[in-house]
Motif scaffolding. Structure first.
Motif, PDB file in Angstrom:
ATOM      1  N   ALA A 411     -51.159  16.930  20.245  1.00  0.00           N
ATOM      2  CA  ALA A 411     -51.798  15.684  19.829  1.00  0.00           C
ATOM      3  C   ALA A 411     -50.967  14.963  18.765  1.00  0.00           C
ATOM      4  N   VAL A 412     -50.464  15.707  17.792  1.00  0.00           N
ATOM      5  CA  VAL A 412     -49.628  15.113  16.746  1.00  0.00           C
ATOM      6  C   VAL A 412     -48.343  14.552  17.348  1.00  0.00           C
ATOM      7  N   TYR A 413     -47.758  15.282  18.310  1.00  0.00           N
ATOM      8  CA  TYR A 413     -46.518  14.827  18.951  1.00  0.00           C
ATOM      9  C   TYR A 413     -46.728  13.486  19.645  1.00  0.00           C
ATOM     10  N   PHE A 414     -47.802  13.358  20.413  1.00  0.00           N
ATOM     11  CA  PHE A 414     -48.045  12.102  21.129  1.00  0.00           C
ATOM     12  C   PHE A 414     -48.400  10.975  20.158  1.00  0.00           C
ATOM     13  N   LEU A 415     -49.049  11.291  19.060  1.00  0.00           N
ATOM     14  CA  LEU A 415     -49.336  10.278  18.044  1.00  0.00           C
ATOM     15  C   LEU A 415     -48.039   9.744  17.436  1.00  0.00           C
ATOM     16  N   LEU A 416     -47.105  10.647  17.107  1.00  0.00           N
ATOM     17  CA  LEU A 416     -45.810  10.211  16.587  1.00  0.00           C
ATOM     18  C   LEU A 416     -45.018   9.444  17.645  1.00  0.00           C
ATOM     19  N   SER A 417     -45.174   9.839  18.892  1.00  0.00           N
ATOM     20  CA  SER A 417     -44.505   9.124  19.972  1.00  0.00           C
ATOM     21  C   SER A 417     -44.997   7.680  20.051  1.00  0.00           C
ATOM     22  N   MET A 418     -46.285   7.474  19.812  1.00  0.00           N
ATOM     23  CA  MET A 418     -46.833   6.116  19.808  1.00  0.00           C
ATOM     24  C   MET A 418     -46.264   5.305  18.645  1.00  0.00           C
ATOM     25  N   VAL A 419     -46.153   5.908  17.478  1.00  0.00           N
ATOM     26  CA  VAL A 419     -45.569   5.203  16.327  1.00  0.00           C
ATOM     27  C   VAL A 419     -44.108   4.868  16.599  1.00  0.00           C
ATOM     28  N   ASN A 420     -43.376   5.828  17.163  1.00  0.00           N
ATOM     29  CA  ASN A 420     -41.974   5.600  17.507  1.00  0.00           C
ATOM     30  C   ASN A 420     -41.837   4.441  18.490  1.00  0.00           C
ATOM     31  N   GLU A 437     -37.922   2.420  30.603  1.00  0.00           N
ATOM     32  CA  GLU A 437     -36.848   3.081  31.335  1.00  0.00           C
ATOM     33  C   GLU A 437     -35.890   2.085  31.970  1.00  0.00           C
ATOM     34  N   ASP A 438     -36.402   0.963  32.521  1.00  0.00           N
ATOM     35  CA  ASP A 438     -35.557  -0.093  33.098  1.00  0.00           C
ATOM     36  C   ASP A 438     -36.307  -1.404  32.953  1.00  0.00           C
ATOM     37  N   ASP A 439     -35.655  -2.474  33.389  1.00  0.00           N
ATOM     38  CA  ASP A 439     -36.239  -3.809  33.223  1.00  0.00           C
ATOM     39  C   ASP A 439     -37.513  -4.003  34.029  1.00  0.00           C
ATOM     40  N   SER A 440     -37.625  -3.267  35.163  1.00  0.00           N
ATOM     41  CA  SER A 440     -38.809  -3.416  36.009  1.00  0.00           C
ATOM     42  C   SER A 440     -40.003  -2.633  35.477  1.00  0.00           C
ATOM     43  N   ASP A 441     -39.752  -1.784  34.507  1.00  0.00           N
ATOM     44  CA  ASP A 441     -40.812  -0.941  33.964  1.00  0.00           C
ATOM     45  C   ASP A 441     -41.529  -1.655  32.823  1.00  0.00           C
ATOM     46  N   HIS A 442     -42.812  -1.380  32.698  1.00  0.00           N
ATOM     47  CA  HIS A 442     -43.594  -1.955  31.603  1.00  0.00           C
ATOM     48  C   HIS A 442     -43.654  -0.958  30.450  1.00  0.00           C
ATOM     49  N   ALA A 443     -43.379  -1.444  29.271  1.00  0.00           N
ATOM     50  CA  ALA A 443     -43.408  -0.573  28.099  1.00  0.00           C
ATOM     51  C   ALA A 443     -44.837  -0.092  27.853  1.00  0.00           C
ATOM     52  N   SER A 444     -44.999   1.209  27.698  1.00  0.00           N
ATOM     53  CA  SER A 444     -46.319   1.793  27.482  1.00  0.00           C
ATOM     54  C   SER A 444     -46.515   2.092  26.003  1.00  0.00           C
ATOM     55  N   LEU A 445     -47.637   2.700  25.676  1.00  0.00           N
ATOM     56  CA  LEU A 445     -47.892   3.076  24.298  1.00  0.00           C
ATOM     57  C   LEU A 445     -46.982   4.192  23.839  1.00  0.00           C
ATOM     58  N   LEU A 446     -46.469   4.993  24.787  1.00  0.00           N
ATOM     59  CA  LEU A 446     -45.618   6.128  24.470  1.00  0.00           C
ATOM     60  C   LEU A 446     -44.163   5.811  24.751  1.00  0.00           C
ATOM     61  N   THR A 447     -43.276   6.583  24.135  1.00  0.00           N
ATOM     62  CA  THR A 447     -41.854   6.449  24.435  1.00  0.00           C
ATOM     63  C   THR A 447     -41.598   6.845  25.883  1.00  0.00           C
ATOM     64  N   VAL A 448     -40.404   6.554  26.381  1.00  0.00           N
ATOM     65  CA  VAL A 448     -40.065   6.890  27.767  1.00  0.00           C
ATOM     66  C   VAL A 448     -40.211   8.393  27.999  1.00  0.00           C
ATOM     67  N   LYS A 449     -39.696   9.183  27.079  1.00  0.00           N
ATOM     68  CA  LYS A 449     -39.789  10.633  27.208  1.00  0.00           C
ATOM     69  C   LYS A 449     -41.233  11.097  27.101  1.00  0.00           C
ATOM     70  N   GLY A 450     -41.971  10.521  26.145  1.00  0.00           N
ATOM     71  CA  GLY A 450     -43.370  10.895  25.988  1.00  0.00           C
ATOM     72  C   GLY A 450     -44.198  10.524  27.199  1.00  0.00           C
ATOM     73  N   LYS A 451     -43.892   9.385  27.815  1.00  0.00           N
ATOM     74  CA  LYS A 451     -44.615   8.956  29.005  1.00  0.00           C
ATOM     75  C   LYS A 451     -44.389   9.913  30.166  1.00  0.00           C
ATOM     76  N   LYS A 452     -43.143  10.373  30.339  1.00  0.00           N
ATOM     77  CA  LYS A 452     -42.852  11.339  31.400  1.00  0.00           C
ATOM     78  C   LYS A 452     -43.603  12.643  31.179  1.00  0.00           C
ATOM     79  N   GLN A 453     -43.629  13.083  29.931  1.00  0.00           N
ATOM     80  CA  GLN A 453     -44.331  14.330  29.631  1.00  0.00           C
ATOM     81  C   GLN A 453     -45.839  14.175  29.839  1.00  0.00           C
ATOM     82  N   MET A 454     -46.391  13.021  29.477  1.00  0.00           N
ATOM     83  CA  MET A 454     -47.806  12.769  29.698  1.00  0.00           C
ATOM     84  C   MET A 454     -48.137  12.752  31.185  1.00  0.00           C
ATOM     85  N   ASN A 455     -47.290  12.093  31.975  1.00  0.00           N
ATOM     86  CA  ASN A 455     -47.517  12.046  33.423  1.00  0.00           C
ATOM     87  C   ASN A 455     -47.435  13.433  34.050  1.00  0.00           C
ATOM     88  N   ARG A 456     -46.548  14.265  33.511  1.00  0.00           N
ATOM     89  CA  ARG A 456     -46.439  15.624  34.037  1.00  0.00           C
ATOM     90  C   ARG A 456     -47.723  16.398  33.748  1.00  0.00           C
TER      91      ARG A 456
END
Length: 844
Positions: A411-420, A437-456
């Motif tokens: 939980a703390v990791y994803f919170l810091l990912s949102m701040v980052n 990740e690319d121009d066609s992608d929409h920026a989410s609340l999480l970083t690119v790496k955090g978003k991948k980990q959340m989706n996993r």
């Protein structure tokens, strides 16, 4: 050379430089034809395989290089010995740090927290310019120095932090030596060279420690020296649990003190001061850490040296990572064994747990340094793919363990990912990582790496993973409360109750109680053997002598174990074997059970058979033998070598009793017994789970190499039919509990159950001193708990038990609802999935 060594039994040469042990990859399996030709050769090969799997292989290097590396490896050890142990100036240095400067610990703590936050959200780790690399290196060096200062300043409250600091500093020091002294040597080769020098430094330290302990009374660990260490480090007495132990002199001290002006030192008690008042210092780990520091430091170097030997210069990177996992699986087994020795009051468990976690991080530093960044990514991907391929059906159990242990950190990791991500979107840092990740992608609340980990994580079967996480927590709490606490209290009561009985009467009572405890599934055998060592030694040492009483308790323990095993097999296992549900529950058709049946069904003694019967849990192993209807005589014969576990355990119990004996003035009769108890307790733990490691090794070997033989045993048709019937019900349960369609109320019930068990586990693990009154086997319930067992639970302990109970109730309610829905679906005309999409996960 390795091919030649593989054909011989493991041998260690007289020189550390030329030490060579068979590599596990070079071991040649024994064929059935060879086993028929020579049973001796089979046993020799088995021993060779075990040695190859456990013992490290040291590289041959020039003597001058070896000695040079030994000196470099010994420098941190010498500094630690001088500054942080009783062999040096540890007490004086420790006092100066913790008491004179400890009040300023908040300064480095605040700087570290603030800078670590900025380091992450500003992506400083990605500043790859020349100036960025220099800034990052200097910043990390400054952070490490601040971290070292912080650990030293808080050593009074967290005494195990200093040994953890050594385990972290040693690999960093050796990597620095490589950078400046051996810069032309490949990192992986250099690290592999370190195995021998580190182990030599460790063994010399152990030898020096033993000599030091034997040289003087004050160097031993007993009640007198324990009080002396507490007084020297100004440890605060626990008057909350022992209010009558405060002195009447008006200065707030204890009603006793250590008189160091006589030889040997003795404890002096005031009038009306009970001898049990020495327990006011039971929570003071400072002195034990200073005394046992050389041993803990040596274990850290042995762990690190063993890991270095597995960083082979040949083989694939993922193989090295799996070897890393195998080493620490063994270490964690030893820690679990130490935890099963609850009640020894030897201080083994906490120190080893802290040391292991720190050494694991230190070994990870070596692992990271040995691979390039590209190799790290490729190796990680290969390991994940291999795990998914081989253990796809069991990954949810690992995910559940990950959730129950790490959810607050997640939980703390994803919170810091949102701040980052917020700072990346603002463009405040022009050299930060991209927010999408690319121009066609929409920026989410999480970083690119955090978003991948959340989706996993979203792709997991959320209800199944959460349920498994809760069961992990229930298992942990059961072991920590029922086994580690209540079992010790019951056995301590039994010791008190039988104190005035004769040897024969006590033996009969203990046999009856022992059999009853062995028949309880969660109770391990070690506490029973410890009790035998304490009680029978106490009753028999005057007539049989110490060695005679220890031998007698060992014999009683062996008879008790064999008789209990026979009852578990015949009275429970075989009586339940006709029930399909029982055979189905133990997975009688699984490859593991068939492999176990092959090994245990062989006549006579063999290393695999003995390892399984000794290394396996007492109750499940014997009951499974009954369910599989194995020959009782062969099982009893195979169980008899358990005497090699019973003897050191009974010896530990006898030493505990000896260390509790006091003279008329409250001083120990056998002052050396406390020191030896620590050693024998550790030895017992190693024997117990060393056999468990070998058992797991042989089960895996049998399942792999004798798979055709296992298949030839055939399936239990009744169980197979029941499995097929349940498979449909399980599918229906999975369909109705997909996270996306579970009603909000029942989602809340399951999440609340998970939160409760996690909170309960964290309270018990990290705030144990606030949960339970410390109670050992030699303590009296009347004196230590006021005659009421419930007093063992402190207010925070009752909170943890309440959360534990609430979690079980909530999980039961959810499971009942899910099974009711699944049964309704199974009885309907359609059993199609209720939703077509994958389970969207707990974070939707």
């Amino acid at each position: 050379m390795e091919e030649d060594n593989a054909s011989k039994t493991s041998a260690v040469s007289s020189s550390y430089v030329n030490m060579d042990v068979v590599d596990a990859d070079d071991c040649v399996s024994v064929t059935s034809k060879a086993s028929v030709r020579s049973k001796f050769s089979v046993q020799s090969s088995n021993i060779t395989q075990i040695a190859a799997a456990v013992l490290p292989k040291l590289e041959k290097i020039p003597l001058t290089t070896f000695l040079s590396l030994f000196v470099w490896a010994a420098i941190p050890a010498v500094i630690y010995l001088l500054l942080f142990t009783q062999m040096g100036f540890g007490e004086s240095f420790y006092y100066a740090l913790s008491h004179q400067f400890g009040g300023h610990a908040y300064i480095p703590a605040t700087i570290l927290a603030g800078y670590g936050f900025l380091f992450y959200i500003l992506d400083i780790d990605q500043w790859n310019t020349r100036a960025g690399n220099v800034f990052r290196g200097l910043s990390m060096a400054a952070m490490f120095v601040l971290f070292v200062i912080l650990i030293m300043l808080v050593s009074n409250k967290f005494p195990y932090g200093v040994i953890a600091l050594f385990a972290l500093f040693q690999p960093l020091w050796l990597l620095s030596v490589k950078t400046f002294i051996y810069k032309n040597t490949e990192t992986r080769i250099y690290l592999n060279w370190l195995g021998g020098p580190l182990m030599l430094a460790a063994f010399l330290t152990i030898i020096g420690f033993v000599v030091w302990v034997m040289s003087d009374y004050v160097n031993q660990w007993n009640q007198v020296t324990k009080v002396m260490a507490a007084e020297h480090t100004e440890c605060s007495p626990n008057y909350a649990n022992y209010p009558n132990c405060m002195s009447n002199d008006g200065f707030g001290g204890t009603c006793f003190r250590a008189n160091e002006y006589v030889d040997p030192p003795v404890l002096v008690f005031e009038a009306n001061c009970e001898y049990t008042c020495v327990h006011v210092y039971d929570d003071c780990a400072n002195g034990f850490v200073l005394w046992s520091g050389p041993i803990l430091m040596s274990l850290s170097m042995i762990f690190l040296g063993s890991f270095c030997t597995f960083l082979r210069t040949e083989g694939t990177n993922e193989t090295e990572i799996f070897n890393f996992g195998k080493i620490w699986l063994f270490v964690l087994c030893i820690l679990w064994a130490s935890a099963s020795l609850a009640g020894t009051a030897a201080g083994v468990t906490t120190s080893l747990a802290t040391l292991t976690l720190a050494s694991l991080v230190g070994s990870a530093v070596f692992m990271t340094a040995s691979f390039s960044k590209e190799h790290q990514e490729n190796s990680t991907k290969a390991v994940i793919d291999r795990l998914r391929e081989k253990y796809s059906n069991s990954l949810d159990y690992l995910r559940g363990a990950f959730i129950v242990t790490c959810l607050p950190f997640i939980a703390v990791y994803f919170l810091l990912s949102m701040v980052n991500q917020f700072f990346r979107k603002t463009g405040f840092n022009p050299i930060a990582q991209p927010s999408k990740e690319d121009d066609s992608d929409h920026a989410s609340l999480l970083t690119v790496k955090g978003k991948k980990q959340m989706n996993r994580m979203k792709s997991w079967d959320s209800v199944r993973v959460i349920t498994i996480a809760i069961y992990w927590g229930i298992f942990y709490m059961g072991m920590q409360v029922v086994v580690a606490q209540l079992t010790v209290v019951f056995l301590s009561w039994l010791i008190d109750a039988t104190a005035d009985f004769g040897l024969v009467a006590v033996s009969g009572i203990l046999c009856g109680v022992g059999v009853a405890m062995f028949l309880l599934p969660p109770v391990p055998g070690v506490p029973v053997y410890l009790t035998l060592g304490i009680v029978l030694a106490a009753q028999g040492y005057e007539t049989l002598g110490w060695m005679g009483s220890i031998s007698y308790s060992t014999a009683v323990g062996l008879v008790l174990k064999l008789f209990s095993s026979a009852m578990q097999q015949k009275a429970i296992g075989e009586q339940l074997s006709h029930k399909v549900k029982v055979r189905q529950f133990v997975s009688i058709n699984s490859t593991l059970m068939k492999s176990m049946r092959i090994v245990l069904g062989e006549k006579g003694l063999s290393i695999p058979k003995v390892a399984i019967l000794i290394g396996g849990p007492d109750w499940p192993t014997s009951v499974l033998c009954g369910i599989m209807r194995l020959d009782l005589f062969q099982i009893i014969v195979g169980t008899m070598p358990i005497v090699f576990l019973i003897f050191p355990t009974c010896l530990t119990g006898a030493l505990m009793f000896m260390s509790s004996l006091e003279t008329d003035n409250g001083n120990p009769v056998y002052p050396w017994a406390g020191s030896v108890t620590t050693v024998t307790a550790s030895l017992t733990a190693m024997v117990q789970f060393g056999s468990m490691l070998v058992a797991a090794y042989y089960l895996e070997q049998t399942a792999t190499r004798r798979s055709e033989e296992a298949k030839a045993l055939g399936d239990d048709e009744e169980v197979k039919a029941a499995d097929e019937k349940d498979e449909h019900m399980n599918k229906c349960y999975k369909d109705v509990t997909q996270w996306g369609i579970v009603p909000m109320f029942w989602k809340g019930v399951l999440l609340l159950s998970m939160a409760s068990i996690i909170a309960s586990c964290y309270l018990v693990q990290f705030f144990s001193e606030l949960c339970f009154v410390q109670h050992s086997l030699t303590d009296s319930i009347e004196d230590n708990l006021g005659g009421n067992v419930a007093n063992m639970f402190l207010p925070v302990g009752w909170v943890s038990v309440g959360l534990f109970t609430g979690s079980i109730v909530l999980l039961g309610l959810f499971s009942r609802w899910g099974k009711k829905k699944a049964k309704r679906l199974a009885n309907s005309d359609s059993s199609d999935p209720l939703v077509d999409a994958e389970d969207p996960g707990i974070f939707c």
